[in-house]
Every structure is written in C-alpha cells, then in structure tokens.
Design a protein around this motif. Structure first.
Motif, PDB file in Angstrom:
ATOM      1  N   GLY A  90      -6.261  -2.606   2.272  1.00 26.55           N
ATOM      2  CA  GLY A  90      -6.258  -3.923   1.587  1.00 26.55           C
ATOM      3  C   GLY A  90      -5.127  -3.227   0.986  1.00 26.55           C
ATOM      4  N   ALA A  91      -4.449  -4.833   0.573  1.00 26.67           N
ATOM      5  CA  ALA A  91      -2.627  -4.559   0.110  1.00 26.67           C
ATOM      6  C   ALA A  91      -3.179  -3.894  -1.675  1.00 26.67           C
ATOM      7  CB  ALA A  91      -2.644  -6.645  -0.377  1.00 26.67           C
ATOM      8  N   ASN A  92      -1.869  -3.672  -1.454  1.00 25.98           N
ATOM      9  CA  ASN A  92      -2.109  -3.182  -2.416  1.00 25.98           C
ATOM     10  C   ASN A  92      -3.101  -1.547  -3.398  1.00 25.98           C
ATOM     11  OD1 ASN A  92       0.840  -4.263  -3.765  1.00 25.98           O
ATOM     12  ND2 ASN A  92      -0.898  -6.221  -4.080  1.00 25.98           N
ATOM     13  N   ALA A 148     -10.178  -0.486   0.347  1.00 28.47           N
ATOM     14  CA  ALA A 148      -8.398  -1.164  -0.830  1.00 28.47           C
ATOM     15  C   ALA A 148      -8.850  -0.562  -2.118  1.00 28.47           C
ATOM     16  CB  ALA A 148      -9.103  -3.104  -0.570  1.00 28.47           C
ATOM     17  N   GLY A 149      -8.068  -0.678  -3.141  1.00 32.52           N
ATOM     18  CA  GLY A 149      -8.610  -0.707  -3.779  1.00 32.52           C
ATOM     19  C   GLY A 149      -7.259   0.867  -4.823  1.00 32.52           C
ATOM     20  N   THR A 185       0.651  -1.573   0.013  1.00 26.66           N
ATOM     21  CA  THR A 185      -0.013  -0.028   0.011  1.00 26.66           C
ATOM     22  C   THR A 185       0.732   1.517   0.361  1.00 26.66           C
ATOM     23  OG1 THR A 185      -2.115  -1.131   0.774  1.00 26.66           O
ATOM     24  CG2 THR A 185      -1.952   1.055   1.364  1.00 26.66           C
ATOM     25  N   THR A 186       0.275   2.402  -0.823  1.00 26.86           N
ATOM     26  CA  THR A 186       1.008   3.594  -0.747  1.00 26.86           C
ATOM     27  C   THR A 186      -0.253   4.203   0.147  1.00 26.86           C
ATOM     28  OG1 THR A 186       2.672   2.973  -2.923  1.00 26.86           O
ATOM     29  CG2 THR A 186       2.141   5.439  -1.530  1.00 26.86           C
ATOM     30  N   VAL A 187       0.195   5.411   1.062  1.00 20.58           N
ATOM     31  CA  VAL A 187      -0.138   6.735   1.697  1.00 20.58           C
ATOM     32  C   VAL A 187       0.242   6.868   1.098  1.00 20.58           C
ATOM     33  CG1 VAL A 187      -1.058   7.179   3.256  1.00 20.58           C
ATOM     34  CG2 VAL A 187      -0.660   5.417   3.607  1.00 20.58           C
ATOM     35  N   LEU A 188      -0.778   9.065   0.667  1.00 20.63           N
ATOM     36  CA  LEU A 188      -0.454   9.664  -0.486  1.00 20.63           C
ATOM     37  C   LEU A 188      -0.179  10.884   0.543  1.00 20.63           C
ATOM     38  CD1 LEU A 188      -1.485   9.511  -4.325  1.00 20.63           C
ATOM     39  CD2 LEU A 188       0.874   8.780  -2.900  1.00 20.63           C
TER      40      LEU A 188
END
Length: 179
Positions: free
Chosen positions: A106-108, A122-123, A91-94
C-alpha cells in the motif's frame, strides 16, 4: 530492447543505462513510475522480478547511512522484489529486505522486513493486511455495486469537463473504479 523498456519507465535513458551497467537487475514487463527509485549508490544489490510495478515517489534503498553516525560504517543489504508485485506510491523499501511473489504494498508504506508471497501489506512498518485472494475477491465483488468508469485510467487526464463532473458526482459518497 532498452528503448522499449525506457518508454514504459519514468527513468532517464542515461540513469537506467548507469544502473544496468552497475549491475541492477530487472525482469520482464516491469514499470517504474518513480524517478530515482533505485539506489544509485548500490544498484547491483537490487533485483526486480517479472511484472513489477513501482508507483510514483518510491525508493528502493540498498544502504542505510544512519548507522555511520554510531559506528562509522554504512549498513548495506540486498533488496529483492519477486514476480507480480505492486509497490504503492510513496513507499520506501529499506535495505536487506526481500519481497515475495504476488504482493501488493500500500501507498506510503515502509518495508523494514521481508514480506512473504501472496499478501497485501501496508503501513509503517509494513504489516500484513490480507491475502491476495481476499483482496481480489473483495474488489471483484465491489465491481458489481460501485461506479465503474470504463475509460482506461491513463486517459482520464484528458477527460472532458462533463466526464469529470459526472465522476465527481458519482463518487460523492463512495469509491469507484477506472479501467
């Protein structure tokens, strides 16, 4: 105290010391399984609450250098993660996002906007999937019908060949759980 924290984290001592010296804030009982998860350019803009789990290959970014391409300035913003939060692998949190309390990501996923408390998201971009209560109810009920392997998850790395074979056979047509 720092040594105890670092034993639970996949962060090198020198890196965590740098982040904390630069103003990174982290609550109690946090686990970070990603190397370089915290934006080292602006760590003082990132804050984790209590009981946060950051899985593998996660990035918390407090800056966005892409804006420099169009206006010669890098966008910066606070990243605040609440209490009781799980951030899935990849996951990337901007920058400029706030994640509420009691949240699963969720993953990714890519977190581009604030995520309210008590939800599963997720998404790309991360969207609301269901409430924490619905997620909990679903998986507690599944424990009654799905295979359950009672060895703790972190011990499966050293499972015997027989244990691995048994698990794989039982999961051919379904999913299961490890403790």
């Amino acid at each position: 105290m720092l040594e105890g924290i670092l034993k639970k984290l996949k962060i090198k001592t020198s890196e965590m010391e740098f982040l904390l010296q630069q103003g990174f804030k982290m609550g109690e009982n946090c686990m970070i399984y990603s190397e370089n998860a915290i934006d080292s350019n602006f760590p003082w803009l990132i804050e984790l609450g209590n009981h946060v789990i950051i899985s593998t290959n996660v990035k918390l970014l407090a800056h966005d250098a892409s804006t420099g391409y169009v206006n010669k300035y890098t966008k910066i913003g606070i990243v605040k993660v609440g209490n009781e939060v799980f951030i899935g692998s990849g996951t990337t949190v901007l920058c400029n996002t706030r994640i509420g309390d009691n949240v699963i990501i969720g993953a990714n996923s890519v977190v581009t906007d604030d995520l309210p408390s008590n939800g599963v998201y997720a998404g790309n971009p991360a969207k609301f999937i269901c409430s924490i209560e619905d997620f909990k109810e679903k998986h507690i009920k599944s424990l009654e019908t799905q295979p359950v392997f009672n060895k703790p998850w972190y011990k499966w790395r050293n499972a015997t060949n027989e244990e691995k074979k048994k698990m794989k056979m039982e999961l051919q047509e379904t999913f299961g759980y490890v403790k």
